[in-house]
Motif scaffolding. Structure first.
Motif, PDB file in Angstrom:
ATOM      1  N   UNK A  45      13.982   0.838  15.736  1.00 17.63           N
ATOM      2  CA  UNK A  45      13.552  -0.015  16.933  1.00 17.63           C
ATOM      3  C   UNK A  45      12.689  -1.095  16.085  1.00 17.63           C
ATOM      4  N   UNK A  46      13.293  -2.487  16.412  1.00 16.60           N
ATOM      5  CA  UNK A  46      12.136  -3.566  15.791  1.00 16.60           C
ATOM      6  C   UNK A  46      10.992  -3.802  16.483  1.00 16.60           C
ATOM      7  N   UNK A  47      10.901  -3.137  17.339  1.00 10.83           N
ATOM      8  CA  UNK A  47       9.549  -3.447  18.448  1.00 10.83           C
ATOM      9  C   UNK A  47       8.585  -2.278  18.024  1.00 10.83           C
ATOM     10  N   UNK A  48       8.944  -1.347  17.451  1.00  9.89           N
ATOM     11  CA  UNK A  48       8.076  -0.207  17.324  1.00  9.89           C
ATOM     12  C   UNK A  48       6.676  -0.608  16.662  1.00  9.89           C
ATOM     13  N   UNK A  49       6.682  -1.257  15.603  1.00  6.61           N
ATOM     14  CA  UNK A  49       5.445  -1.557  14.951  1.00  6.61           C
ATOM     15  C   UNK A  49       4.734  -2.446  15.907  1.00  6.61           C
ATOM     16  N   UNK A  83       4.557  10.319   8.201  1.00  9.35           N
ATOM     17  CA  UNK A  83       4.863   9.234   7.560  1.00  9.35           C
ATOM     18  C   UNK A  83       5.252   9.364   5.948  1.00  9.35           C
ATOM     19  N   UNK A  84       6.338   8.515   5.731  1.00  8.19           N
ATOM     20  CA  UNK A  84       6.953   8.633   4.413  1.00  8.19           C
ATOM     21  C   UNK A  84       6.106   7.693   3.183  1.00  8.19           C
ATOM     22  N   UNK A  85       5.464   6.810   3.922  1.00  9.64           N
ATOM     23  CA  UNK A  85       4.344   5.942   3.306  1.00  9.64           C
ATOM     24  C   UNK A  85       3.069   6.749   2.984  1.00  9.64           C
ATOM     25  N   UNK A  86       2.619   7.211   1.749  1.00  9.87           N
ATOM     26  CA  UNK A  86       1.576   7.954   1.812  1.00  9.87           C
ATOM     27  C   UNK A  86       0.085   7.299   2.058  1.00  9.87           C
ATOM     28  N   UNK A  87       0.064   5.890   1.663  1.00 11.28           N
ATOM     29  CA  UNK A  87      -1.162   5.137   1.926  1.00 11.28           C
ATOM     30  C   UNK A  87      -1.223   4.962   3.623  1.00 11.28           C
ATOM     31  N   UNK A  88      -0.150   4.870   4.232  1.00 12.71           N
ATOM     32  CA  UNK A  88      -0.275   4.952   5.620  1.00 12.71           C
ATOM     33  C   UNK A  88      -0.767   6.155   6.282  1.00 12.71           C
ATOM     34  N   UNK A  89      -0.133   7.202   5.808  1.00 12.15           N
ATOM     35  CA  UNK A  89      -0.571   8.506   6.234  1.00 12.15           C
ATOM     36  C   UNK A  89      -2.259   8.797   5.838  1.00 12.15           C
ATOM     37  N   UNK A 116      -2.385  -4.563   8.829  1.00 10.82           N
ATOM     38  CA  UNK A 116      -2.023  -5.327   7.579  1.00 10.82           C
ATOM     39  C   UNK A 116      -0.885  -4.666   7.176  1.00 10.82           C
ATOM     40  N   UNK A 117      -1.423  -3.476   6.705  1.00 10.30           N
ATOM     41  CA  UNK A 117      -0.266  -2.850   5.973  1.00 10.30           C
ATOM     42  C   UNK A 117       1.032  -2.528   6.613  1.00 10.30           C
ATOM     43  N   UNK A 118       1.038  -2.379   7.880  1.00  9.45           N
ATOM     44  CA  UNK A 118       2.419  -2.333   8.660  1.00  9.45           C
ATOM     45  C   UNK A 118       3.146  -3.653   8.858  1.00  9.45           C
ATOM     46  N   UNK A 119       2.387  -4.661   8.880  1.00 13.88           N
ATOM     47  CA  UNK A 119       3.249  -6.001   8.778  1.00 13.88           C
ATOM     48  C   UNK A 119       3.490  -6.506   7.552  1.00 13.88           C
ATOM     49  N   UNK A 120       2.989  -6.089   6.350  1.00 11.25           N
ATOM     50  CA  UNK A 120       3.405  -6.295   5.105  1.00 11.25           C
ATOM     51  C   UNK A 120       4.620  -5.329   4.593  1.00 11.25           C
ATOM     52  N   UNK A 121       5.012  -4.452   5.357  1.00 16.83           N
ATOM     53  CA  UNK A 121       5.889  -3.448   4.986  1.00 16.83           C
ATOM     54  C   UNK A 121       7.039  -3.771   5.838  1.00 16.83           C
TER      55      UNK A 121
END
Length: 121
Positions: A45-49, A83-89, A116-121
Motif C-alpha cells: 500500500x503506497x499510503x501506509x508510510x 521490521x526487516x530494516x534493523x535500524x527502523x526496528x 526521515x528514515x521512512x521517507x528516505x527508504x
C-alpha cells in the motif's frame, strides 16, 4: 476497547486505523499502528508510510497533553522485530521505551528521525 486488530481486514479499513489511531486499554496504541503499518507495507500500500507517521504524530500530540490517558504498558517488547530494516526496528524499540517512561520530548526527536528514515527508504 481494542486489544488486537484484525490484520486480515480490508486495506481501506487498516488505513483508517492509522489515520485515526484506536483507543486501547491494555497496550500502547502506537503498537497497534506499528502492526497495521507492517501489514499494509506487506500488501504494498503506497499510503501506509504517510498514514503511519500521521497516526504516530496524532498519538504523540495527545501524549504531550497532561490529561491524556493513553496506556504506557508495553506487553510486546519484541515487536520491533517485525521490521526487516534493523535500524527502523531499533528506532521503534527506543521510541516505545521513551513513551513507557513518559519522556515525550526525547521521543519526539526519535519520531522525527523515524519520519526521515521512512521517507528516505
Amino acid at each position: 476497547m481494542l486489544s488486537e486488530v484484525d490484520l486480515t481486514a480490508p486495506t481501506p479499513h487498516l488505513n483508517r486505523l492509522l489515520r485515526a489511531p484506536p483507543e486501547t486499554t491494555d497496550r500502547l496504541p502506537e503498537s497497534v499502528c506499528w502492526k497495521v503499518f507492517h501489514e499494509l507495507r506487506r500488501r504494498g500500500d503506497p499510503q501506509a508510510t504517510g498514514n503511519f507517521v500521521a497516526g504516530l504524530r496524532t498519538l504523540h500530540r495527545r501524549r504531550g497533553l497532561a490529561a491524556a490517558t493513553l496506556p504506557t504498558v508495553d506487553p510486546d517488547p519484541d515487536e520491533h522485530r517485525l521490521s526487516t530494516d534493523p535500524y527502523l526496528g531499533e528506532l521503534w524499540r527506543s521510541y516505545k521505551r521513551l513513551l513507557c517512561a513518559h519522556r515525550t520530548g526525547p521521543a519526539a526527536q526519535i519520531l522525527r528521525e523515524f519520519e526521515t528514515h521512512l521517507q528516505a527508504s
